[in-house]
Design a protein around this motif. Sequence first.
Motif, short mmCIF file in Angstrom:
data_model
loop_
_atom_site.label_atom_id
_atom_site.label_comp_id
_atom_site.label_asym_id
_atom_site.label_seq_id
_atom_site.Cartn_x
_atom_site.Cartn_y
_atom_site.Cartn_z
N TYR A 1 0.82 -1.21 0.00
CA TYR A 1 0.00 0.00 0.00
C TYR A 1 0.85 1.27 0.00
CZ TYR A 1 -3.64 -3.32 1.58
OH TYR A 1 -4.50 -4.39 1.69
N SER A 2 2.17 1.12 0.02
CA SER A 2 3.04 2.30 0.06
C SER A 2 3.18 2.92 -1.33
CB SER A 2 4.46 1.95 0.53
OG SER A 2 4.44 1.35 1.77
N PRO A 3 2.98 4.23 -1.44
CA PRO A 3 3.29 4.89 -2.71
C PRO A 3 4.75 4.59 -3.07
CG PRO A 3 2.34 6.44 -1.15
CD PRO A 3 2.58 5.18 -0.40
N GLY A 4 5.00 4.38 -4.33
CA GLY A 4 6.37 4.10 -4.74
C GLY A 4 6.64 2.64 -5.00
N ASN B 1 19.67 6.76 1.08
CA ASN B 1 18.99 5.71 1.83
C ASN B 1 19.33 4.33 1.26
OD1 ASN B 1 17.14 3.78 2.81
ND2 ASN B 1 15.67 5.38 3.32
N TYR C 1 5.19 -5.44 6.72
CA TYR C 1 5.92 -4.16 6.57
C TYR C 1 5.74 -3.28 7.80
CZ TYR C 1 6.44 0.70 5.00
OH TYR C 1 6.76 2.02 4.92
N LYS D 1 8.64 -1.13 9.85
CA LYS D 1 8.83 0.32 9.82
C LYS D 1 9.02 0.89 11.22
CE LYS D 1 3.96 1.59 9.28
NZ LYS D 1 2.93 2.10 8.38
N TYR D 2 8.63 0.10 12.23
CA TYR D 2 8.91 0.55 13.60
C TYR D 2 10.14 -0.15 14.19
CZ TYR D 2 4.20 2.35 12.97
OH TYR D 2 3.09 3.00 12.48
N ARG E 1 13.83 4.37 -5.57
CA ARG E 1 12.80 5.39 -5.43
C ARG E 1 13.13 6.47 -6.41
NH1 ARG E 1 13.49 6.59 0.65
NH2 ARG E 1 14.42 8.43 -0.25
N ASP F 1 13.45 9.54 -6.26
CA ASP F 1 14.45 10.52 -5.82
C ASP F 1 15.83 9.88 -5.67
OD1 ASP F 1 12.83 9.45 -3.49
OD2 ASP F 1 14.57 10.25 -2.44
N ILE G 1 10.48 11.67 -2.07
CA ILE G 1 11.16 11.29 -0.85
C ILE G 1 10.09 11.14 0.24
CG2 ILE G 1 11.64 13.67 -0.11
CD1 ILE G 1 14.26 12.69 1.07
N PRO G 2 10.16 10.09 1.05
CA PRO G 2 9.18 9.98 2.13
C PRO G 2 9.26 11.21 3.05
CG PRO G 2 10.34 7.90 1.84
CD PRO G 2 11.03 8.92 0.97
N GLU H 1 11.57 10.88 6.00
CA GLU H 1 13.00 10.95 5.69
C GLU H 1 13.41 12.41 5.46
OE1 GLU H 1 13.97 7.57 3.23
OE2 GLU H 1 15.62 8.72 2.36
N ARG I 1 -2.58 8.44 3.73
CA ARG I 1 -1.24 7.87 3.82
C ARG I 1 -0.56 8.45 5.04
NH1 ARG I 1 1.46 9.84 -1.70
NH2 ARG I 1 -0.37 8.74 -2.40
N TYR J 1 5.38 8.22 6.83
CA TYR J 1 6.51 7.41 6.38
C TYR J 1 6.47 7.18 4.87
CZ TYR J 1 7.61 6.20 11.26
OH TYR J 1 7.96 6.24 12.59
N ALA J 2 5.40 7.64 4.26
CA ALA J 2 5.23 7.41 2.82
C ALA J 2 5.68 8.63 2.02
CB ALA J 2 3.76 7.12 2.52
N GLN J 3 5.81 8.41 0.71
CA GLN J 3 6.07 9.51 -0.21
C GLN J 3 4.82 10.38 -0.32
OE1 GLN J 3 6.90 7.90 -4.04
NE2 GLN J 3 8.40 6.43 -3.32
N ALA K 1 5.90 8.89 14.29
CA ALA K 1 5.46 7.51 14.53
C ALA K 1 4.01 7.50 15.01
CB ALA K 1 6.37 6.82 15.54
N GLU L 1 1.93 7.88 12.00
CA GLU L 1 1.97 6.67 11.18
C GLU L 1 1.10 5.58 11.78
OE1 GLU L 1 3.50 6.56 8.27
OE2 GLU L 1 3.28 4.43 7.83
#
Lengths: 535, 510
Positions: free
Chosen positions: A212-215, A323, A371, A375-376, A475, A477, B166-167, B170, B195, B198-200, B346, B349
């Motif tokens: 579900y993450s963009p990218g 990254n 995921y 992420k944590y 990514r 970028d 870029i997220p 970040e 979203r 942490y996402a773009q 966090a 998120e």
Amino acid sequence: MTKQYDAIIIGGGHNGLTCAAYLARAGQRVLVLEKRYLVGGATVTEEIVPGFQFTVFSYLVSLLRTEVIQELELVKHGLMLLPFESTLDMAPNGDYLYRAADHWATYRNMARHSRRDAEAYDEYKLRMRHVAHAVRYMMNHAPPNLNLAGADAPALAGLARHLQHMDRDVLHTFVQLLTMSAADFLDQWFETDIVKAALSTSGLIGSMVGPYSPGSALVLLYHYLGEIDGVYRDWRFAKGGTGGVARALARSAQSFGAEIRTNAPVAHLLIQNNAVRGVVLEDEEEIWADAVISSLTPQLTYLKLAGEQNLPADLVREVKSWNSMGSAGKVNLALDRLPEFACMKGTTHSQAYYAGAFSFGASLDYLERAYDDAKYGAYSARPYIDAGIISVADPDIAPPGKHVMTCFVMYAPRYLKESSWPEQRAAFGDTVINTLAEYIPNIHDILVGRQVNTPWDIEERIGITGGNIFHGELRLDQMFGRRPTSRTGGYDTPLHNYYICGSSAHPGGAISGAPGRLAAMQILNDVGQGTMGNS
Amino acid sequence: MSQYDYDAIIVGAGHNGLIVAATLAKAGQSVLLLEKQAHIGGAAQTRELFPGCHFNVGAQEAGLLRQEIVHALGLTDHGLTFMESPATHFAPQPDGRALTIWRDLAQSRASIQQFSAADAARFADFVAYLQQMSERLEPILRQRPSLDDMGRLFVEEPELVRLATIPLSEFLDNWFEGNALKGILGGLGVSGMMRGPYAQGGVFMLLYQAAQGNGGLGGGRFVQGGMGQLAQALATAARAHGAEMRTNAAVASILLEEERAIGVRLDNGQEVSAAAVFSSLDARHTFFTLVGAPNLPPSFVRRVRSLKYRGCTAQVHLALRGLPDFRGATDKTQLSGHIVLAPGLAYLERAYDAAKYGDFSPNPYLDIVIPSLLDPTLAPTGQQVMSITMQYAPYDLRGKCWDDLAEPLGDAVLAALEQIAPGVGALVNQRRVMTPLDWEREWGLTEGNIYQGEMSMEQMFAMRPTPSGEHEGSPIKKLFLCGAAAHPGGGLTGLPGWTTGQLFTQNEHA
């Protein structure tokens, strides 16, 4: 001191070897320096459990450029790519999706879930093939230097021309792929969870994103670039594991006259007047050359080997924010016999699926929750596992009747919030086995040995800073003219005679050889030897 | 004498519809504006939800509204008065402290200093950087690029491309270390977006807000008398130039003649003809409800069907007996902008995580305003009105229904509020919860998306609402989208209506 070589390549991974082979083929005197006892970097095969050859880190070959295979005569030097026939994706609810080389077998199995999805699959693959075909231009050309938009006009004009000639629908799909999530992208074609999940995993491999993450669609596209000639049959195992690719590249390079030295870690560069003159090994030996090419990560290439003090501040800042955090572990299993898949019990499929790839965890929510843990700062309590029993296609890598199973495990963040990887490595391995046991009831009975590689191991053992298998997240970028920094064009660095050729250079990671080849082309151009091969 | 009743009919009297009406009328066109609700203003209106208590329903402030529109339409002469809060963001933290961002940079720096000297030192640079980058974005927001332009921008604006992908976390981690500051910025970056930080995509939202030319982090610009006064001022301006307006006039369909819009049919059966029709509704409603899928090319239908909406915003409106005490507040002026519950990235998120799986988090992101602090006329003497915009309230509850969960959501929001404003519960006289389903049913926002379509990269610029080159947003001639569904998107900038209206009048005069 006079030069001993035309070119020194730091790092004997597959891109370093590719670059070396091309330079040597053009008549350059080339030396490859590898810190480990064997070449290959992340494409190595090692006997970890006696009698069992593990393809330790990487496991699949799909993006290896046809040009590289042909121009470097890799087949003559022992490269053998073994097709695998099918993909079996297993869902946590006990269901499965079986895709085979036989179009109608795939259709029937997909239609078992949804006739609409089965119909859409062909259309989807066709669109992806068109996009991959259109993007191939970028895989085969150095990116423009974004800092010198005016000066780099030819590269820009070439790209602009290319984009203008793209079919509008294909261009739109391409633009979507740059920023969409894999799940959203696939939603345009498919309706069932297992189909979307199975296809989405190509958007996750090696990256710190969920479906579900963009990218994640961009990673999906990247993995489709190897499928230009059609279906996933173009994913292959390499005979002898991916170490077989490195061996063929090394032989090719040596046949053209390149020298390869293992156990030769480089400490830093020799720099005079903003120009690189050679390298200093960790045992303080100096080796002089006209050009030095690093296949390492940007952090090592710039911060360690060149040194911050020798670099522009802007570049240092960009490299520090690069990254390259890992997201996966690799667990290799030695098996006494073939595993039994719970979901295939009572089905009428022939056992041909053993020769293919498998995945465990084909559900979008399952993948996303895996995921979420990462992420944590924890490894997934129930990971997604992408696997293959390579010994079915290549029996030579295991004792007779026994098997090697390779498991790519997501997600495993580079840094654990509560602990450290050396402390958690065994527990992580147990988590993988326990997850597999949900799908393979007899896994505990047939397991005779295992090797657990965490992102920490990837960084410590083969030097990929952060442990990201692509040397940096795929990514937008961190792609194209920004890979790995916007401060340089193509394979240059701000230091004269210093180049990059690894996965952190355009077009990016996976066993493609593309960065190594394109870097060699640029270097030969710079020394006035023009291009080589059929570009 | 024209063969049509009007030169232009505009469907929907939200601020964008009103801006088009005023722009066209000012250019001498005969204009009819049709609104299905009893009130104009769309998602920027003020309602007396409880006797004497006036709430902004939908947009809470006008910080993003383009000044050039205010000037060109003479809105201040037509009754629009802005009220700026000296504090733009006040963020109570779990440890009892609070960070305040002020309109004044030095004051902000002093507050940030309590959390991190390094962050305080960088804050001015950050604001300047955002401003600088937003100036590069601004021309692209004014003129919709084509797909080919996107390719050009890709190589000519590498820094914008970087920021687009870029997220957010970040990006913010590279600038700052303090959770309080990153929480405020993270919240701004995810506002209205399904979203997490942490996402773009969130950095783009930050830039988008900064690009509206109000400096700093923007925000905290309220409208005297409530947001409804903006609609009233726009309506007054439009009427002054001769525009007609009807409320309680729902459009049932757009009349077509050979793939060209020629008017509308109201739900009472009346037909009104026009040389052009503007829809300020979203693409799904415009094309599927008003035009009808059978009248559209299949490829276009598929595009519209694939658009992502996924509203994630709820609002809780509270009539309060008095001003609550917020932890960490030392001065009432701190509270007159946005009060933000977003202690760290966090936290945000995790709030998003719940929504991904069709639930709302007990620890939500809250963006709270108390407009009656600056404008006491909104509430009875001594009382306050508070509006809380909450994320993430996913439209898709995976089988559950918002009709059953609206009040539990209200309870959860109040429980979270209680943590930063102890005792607030005892001050609540009345409350009203509005969920994504309410936005959809009452305001016609598909899936309750406040931007009329997700503002994700693949639905922006040349792709908003559908890719350029094919039909320029509409395969029906003389039918124009003019709301947030059109370029450059939502957020009460007024730009979609303004640029659509300008382009039309220029072409008509050409």
